[in-house]
Design a protein around this motif. Structure first.
Motif, PDB file in Angstrom:
ATOM      1  N   GLU A  42       0.841  -1.202   0.000  1.00 36.10           N
ATOM      2  CA  GLU A  42       0.000   0.000   0.000  1.00 36.10           C
ATOM      3  C   GLU A  42       0.884   1.263   0.000  1.00 36.10           C
ATOM      4  O   GLU A  42       1.840   1.372   0.774  1.00 36.10           O
ATOM      5  CB  GLU A  42      -0.881   0.001   1.259  1.00 36.10           C
ATOM      6  CG  GLU A  42      -1.942   1.071   1.253  1.00 36.10           C
ATOM      7  CD  GLU A  42      -2.541   1.288   2.657  1.00 36.10           C
ATOM      8  OE1 GLU A  42      -3.035   2.404   2.894  1.00 36.10           O
ATOM      9  OE2 GLU A  42      -2.476   0.362   3.484  1.00 36.10           O
ATOM     10  N   VAL A  43       0.551   2.206  -0.899  1.00 35.74           N
ATOM     11  CA  VAL A  43       1.306   3.457  -0.953  1.00 35.74           C
ATOM     12  C   VAL A  43       0.912   4.337   0.238  1.00 35.74           C
ATOM     13  O   VAL A  43      -0.258   4.682   0.403  1.00 35.74           O
ATOM     14  CB  VAL A  43       1.032   4.201  -2.288  1.00 35.74           C
ATOM     15  CG1 VAL A  43       1.718   5.570  -2.298  1.00 35.74           C
ATOM     16  CG2 VAL A  43       1.507   3.372  -3.472  1.00 35.74           C
ATOM     17  N   VAL A  44       1.901   4.680   1.076  1.00 40.73           N
ATOM     18  CA  VAL A  44       1.588   5.480   2.272  1.00 40.73           C
ATOM     19  C   VAL A  44       2.229   6.879   2.202  1.00 40.73           C
ATOM     20  O   VAL A  44       2.003   7.703   3.092  1.00 40.73           O
ATOM     21  CB  VAL A  44       2.021   4.756   3.574  1.00 40.73           C
ATOM     22  CG1 VAL A  44       1.168   3.516   3.785  1.00 40.73           C
ATOM     23  CG2 VAL A  44       3.505   4.385   3.545  1.00 40.73           C
ATOM     24  N   GLY A  45       2.993   7.144   1.151  1.00 44.73           N
ATOM     25  CA  GLY A  45       3.582   8.480   0.987  1.00 44.73           C
ATOM     26  C   GLY A  45       4.050   8.671  -0.444  1.00 44.73           C
ATOM     27  O   GLY A  45       4.588   7.746  -1.053  1.00 44.73           O
ATOM     28  N   GLU A  46       3.797   9.859  -0.998  1.00 45.50           N
ATOM     29  CA  GLU A  46       4.231  10.189  -2.364  1.00 45.50           C
ATOM     30  C   GLU A  46       4.593  11.657  -2.383  1.00 45.50           C
ATOM     31  O   GLU A  46       3.759  12.488  -2.017  1.00 45.50           O
ATOM     32  CB  GLU A  46       3.078  10.012  -3.359  1.00 45.50           C
ATOM     33  CG  GLU A  46       2.857   8.631  -3.866  1.00 45.50           C
ATOM     34  CD  GLU A  46       2.017   8.635  -5.145  1.00 45.50           C
ATOM     35  OE1 GLU A  46       2.131   7.695  -5.906  1.00 45.50           O
ATOM     36  OE2 GLU A  46       1.262   9.604  -5.376  1.00 45.50           O
ATOM     37  N   ALA A  47       5.794  11.978  -2.807  1.00 42.82           N
ATOM     38  CA  ALA A  47       6.184  13.395  -2.822  1.00 42.82           C
ATOM     39  C   ALA A  47       7.321  13.626  -3.797  1.00 42.82           C
ATOM     40  O   ALA A  47       7.902  12.681  -4.329  1.00 42.82           O
ATOM     41  CB  ALA A  47       6.600  13.833  -1.419  1.00 42.82           C
ATOM     42  N   TRP A  48       7.628  14.893  -4.025  1.00 43.55           N
ATOM     43  CA  TRP A  48       8.767  15.252  -4.863  1.00 43.55           C
ATOM     44  C   TRP A  48       9.436  16.495  -4.289  1.00 43.55           C
ATOM     45  O   TRP A  48       8.815  17.233  -3.503  1.00 43.55           O
ATOM     46  CB  TRP A  48       8.338  15.487  -6.311  1.00 43.55           C
ATOM     47  CG  TRP A  48       7.364  16.613  -6.504  1.00 43.55           C
ATOM     48  CD1 TRP A  48       7.650  17.922  -6.767  1.00 43.55           C
ATOM     49  CD2 TRP A  48       5.924  16.530  -6.448  1.00 43.55           C
ATOM     50  NE1 TRP A  48       6.492  18.656  -6.888  1.00 43.55           N
ATOM     51  CE2 TRP A  48       5.415  17.825  -6.694  1.00 43.55           C
ATOM     52  CE3 TRP A  48       5.026  15.484  -6.227  1.00 43.55           C
ATOM     53  CZ2 TRP A  48       4.041  18.101  -6.715  1.00 43.55           C
ATOM     54  CZ3 TRP A  48       3.666  15.773  -6.249  1.00 43.55           C
ATOM     55  CH2 TRP A  48       3.195  17.065  -6.489  1.00 43.55           C
ATOM     56  N   HIS A  49      10.710  16.658  -4.673  1.00 40.85           N
ATOM     57  CA  HIS A  49      11.447  17.874  -4.323  1.00 40.85           C
ATOM     58  C   HIS A  49      10.750  18.996  -5.082  1.00 40.85           C
ATOM     59  O   HIS A  49      10.751  18.999  -6.308  1.00 40.85           O
ATOM     60  CB  HIS A  49      12.901  17.680  -4.740  1.00 40.85           C
ATOM     61  CG  HIS A  49      13.807  18.818  -4.398  1.00 40.85           C
ATOM     62  ND1 HIS A  49      13.749  19.501  -3.200  1.00 40.85           N
ATOM     63  CD2 HIS A  49      14.825  19.392  -5.094  1.00 40.85           C
ATOM     64  CE1 HIS A  49      14.668  20.440  -3.181  1.00 40.85           C
ATOM     65  NE2 HIS A  49      15.342  20.401  -4.322  1.00 40.85           N
ATOM     66  N   GLU A  50      10.146  19.929  -4.344  1.00 47.04           N
ATOM     67  CA  GLU A  50       9.253  20.901  -4.995  1.00 47.04           C
ATOM     68  C   GLU A  50       9.949  22.174  -5.422  1.00 47.04           C
ATOM     69  O   GLU A  50       9.578  22.785  -6.426  1.00 47.04           O
ATOM     70  CB  GLU A  50       8.094  21.239  -4.047  1.00 47.04           C
ATOM     71  CG  GLU A  50       7.149  20.073  -3.851  1.00 47.04           C
ATOM     72  CD  GLU A  50       6.084  20.339  -2.802  1.00 47.04           C
ATOM     73  OE1 GLU A  50       6.002  21.477  -2.290  1.00 47.04           O
ATOM     74  OE2 GLU A  50       5.339  19.396  -2.484  1.00 47.04           O
TER      75      GLU A  50
END
Ligand code: AOF
Ligand code: ZN
Length: 382
Positions: A42-50
């Motif tokens: 299960e995906v519990v976090g998704e992010a990028w260097h903003e």
């Protein structure tokens, strides 16, 4: 002992790459980086260097995951950094979170930032990577990985007709591509810190060369004109908002002093460099000044002569080649004037991104294969 990658692992890593792309125009000269945290499928976090100077992808994804990070796998498109930079080391944050496994795409080549994979492994995390080879790493973040000491990483944008023409005739502005392609050009511009054109293009097209698309670049790219004889008119559109977006004009060292003063009065930052032939500037000198001035990635938008000279001098790392379904005929200015030189072993071009349809037009993104660059020959500008 690290387990081999599954199809699911690869899919999560590709998702991390895709997330990283959201940083285009905002994180430069840092690389674009994305991170996905997965626990028990299960995906519990998704992010990028903003944004440059802001938190790294891992930190943001870990914050989303919270306690669910314990025992989870983090997929990162770049090796987690182990240095204290503008933000704390990602290796520390990952270790503190209790992450069990880290899969990363590209190696971080930085002397201080690199080596995070080994550090994680030494601290009991199952670290897998680099999964990508150098060529893939460069395709994703070319300027970050290239880091040439004496020139910026350089891309050439060309829009040609089916018969390889740039415009209907010399000195004639011809709009070949449709609105979708124009929008893409603004998106592309946002990821560069300089946009360069020859004096002839600046005169004939009188362009703004600003970014007017969906991505607002963190720092607007400098507009650069190669103008050996210092003939750019003081009322060129480029000077309209010169307070907001700088204009650099490269002239020859022997250009008339009065003309240099005129250009400076119009708002330009003037850089005299050596000539190469009667009507051209030494492109390597131009590139050196750009690099010394802090530009690490620049985009050439024409004209044909400048583009061909950059190609002939093997200074082009990437081609953004737009092809429009029109035919310009025998009078057309040819786009590939001196390109036969390339066929004599002067460079191999490989697809860097899937070919994309933009309304009626097509965009090919091609990178010069590393190691395919020969020594410099002639220079010209126009
Ligand atoms: C990561 N995750 O999301 C990024 C990384 O000045 P700083 O602290 O922002 O550090 C910039 C360097 O960190 C950059 O040159 C590159 O080596 C790495 N970028 N690393 O773990 C990220 N953007
Ligand atoms: Zn980091």
């Amino acid at each position: 002992m690290a387990r081999p990658l599954t199809d699911e692992d690869r899919a999560h890593l590709e998702r991390a790459v895709e997330l990283g792309r959201n940083g285009w125009g905002r994180v430069h000269p840092n690389p674009m980086v994305g991170c996905v945290i997965v626990r028990e499928g299960e995906v519990v976090g998704e992010a990028w260097h903003e944004v440059f100077g802001g938190p790294h992808a891992e930190t943001l994804a870990l914050a989303q995951a919270g306690p669910a990070a314990r025992g989870a796998t983090a997929y990162v498109s770049l090796e987690p950094c182990r240095h204290e930079g503008k933000t704390p080391a990602c290796t520390r944050a990952l270790l503190a979170s209790g992450i069990a496994r880290v899969v990363f795409g590209a190696a971080d080549p930085g002397a201080e930032s690199g080596g995070g994979g080994r550090e994680l492994a030494a601290n009991g995390v199952e670290a897998v990577g680099p999964v990508f080879d150098d060529a893939r790493a460069r395709r994703l973040n070319p300027a970050f990985h290239a880091q040439y000491p004496d020139r910026p990483w350089l891309a050439l944008k060309l829009a040609v007709s089916l018969d390889g023409g740039l415009s209907a005739g010399p000195g004639r502005r011809t709009q070949l591509t449709g609105p979708e392609a124009v929008e893409m050009v603004h998106w592309i511009r946002a990821g560069f810190d300089g946009i360069i054109v020859g004096a002839e293009t600046a005169r004939v097209d009188d362009p703004l060369l600003t970014v007017r698309g969906v991505v607002e670049p963190r720092v607007p790219p400098v507009r650069i004109v190669l103008d050996p004889d210092a003939t750019l008119p003081s009322d060129a559109a480029l000077f309209d908002d010169v307070e907001r977006v700088p204009v650099w004009v490269f002239t020859s060292e022997d250009a008339a002093e009065g003309e240099l003063e005129r250009l400076e009065a119009a708002g330009a930052e003037v850089h005299p460099v050596a000539r190469s032939g009667a009507h051209a500037l030494d492109l390597r000198s131009v590139m050196r000044v750009c690099r010394e001035g802090g530009l690490s990635a620049i985009l050439c938008e024409g004209g044909g002569r400048l583009g061909s000279s950059l190609m002939a001098d093997a200074l082009v790392d990437r081609l953004y080649l737009f092809v429009a379904p029109s035919v310009l005929g025998a009078e057309a200015v040819p786009g590939f004037r001196r390109w036969p030189l390339l066929q004599a072993g002067r460079g191999q071009w490989v697809s860097a991104q899937p070919t994309c349809a933009l309304g009626p037009d097509a965009l090919f993104v091609l990178d010069r294969q590393v190691g395919a660059a020969p020594a410099s020959t002639s220079s010209t500008s126009g």
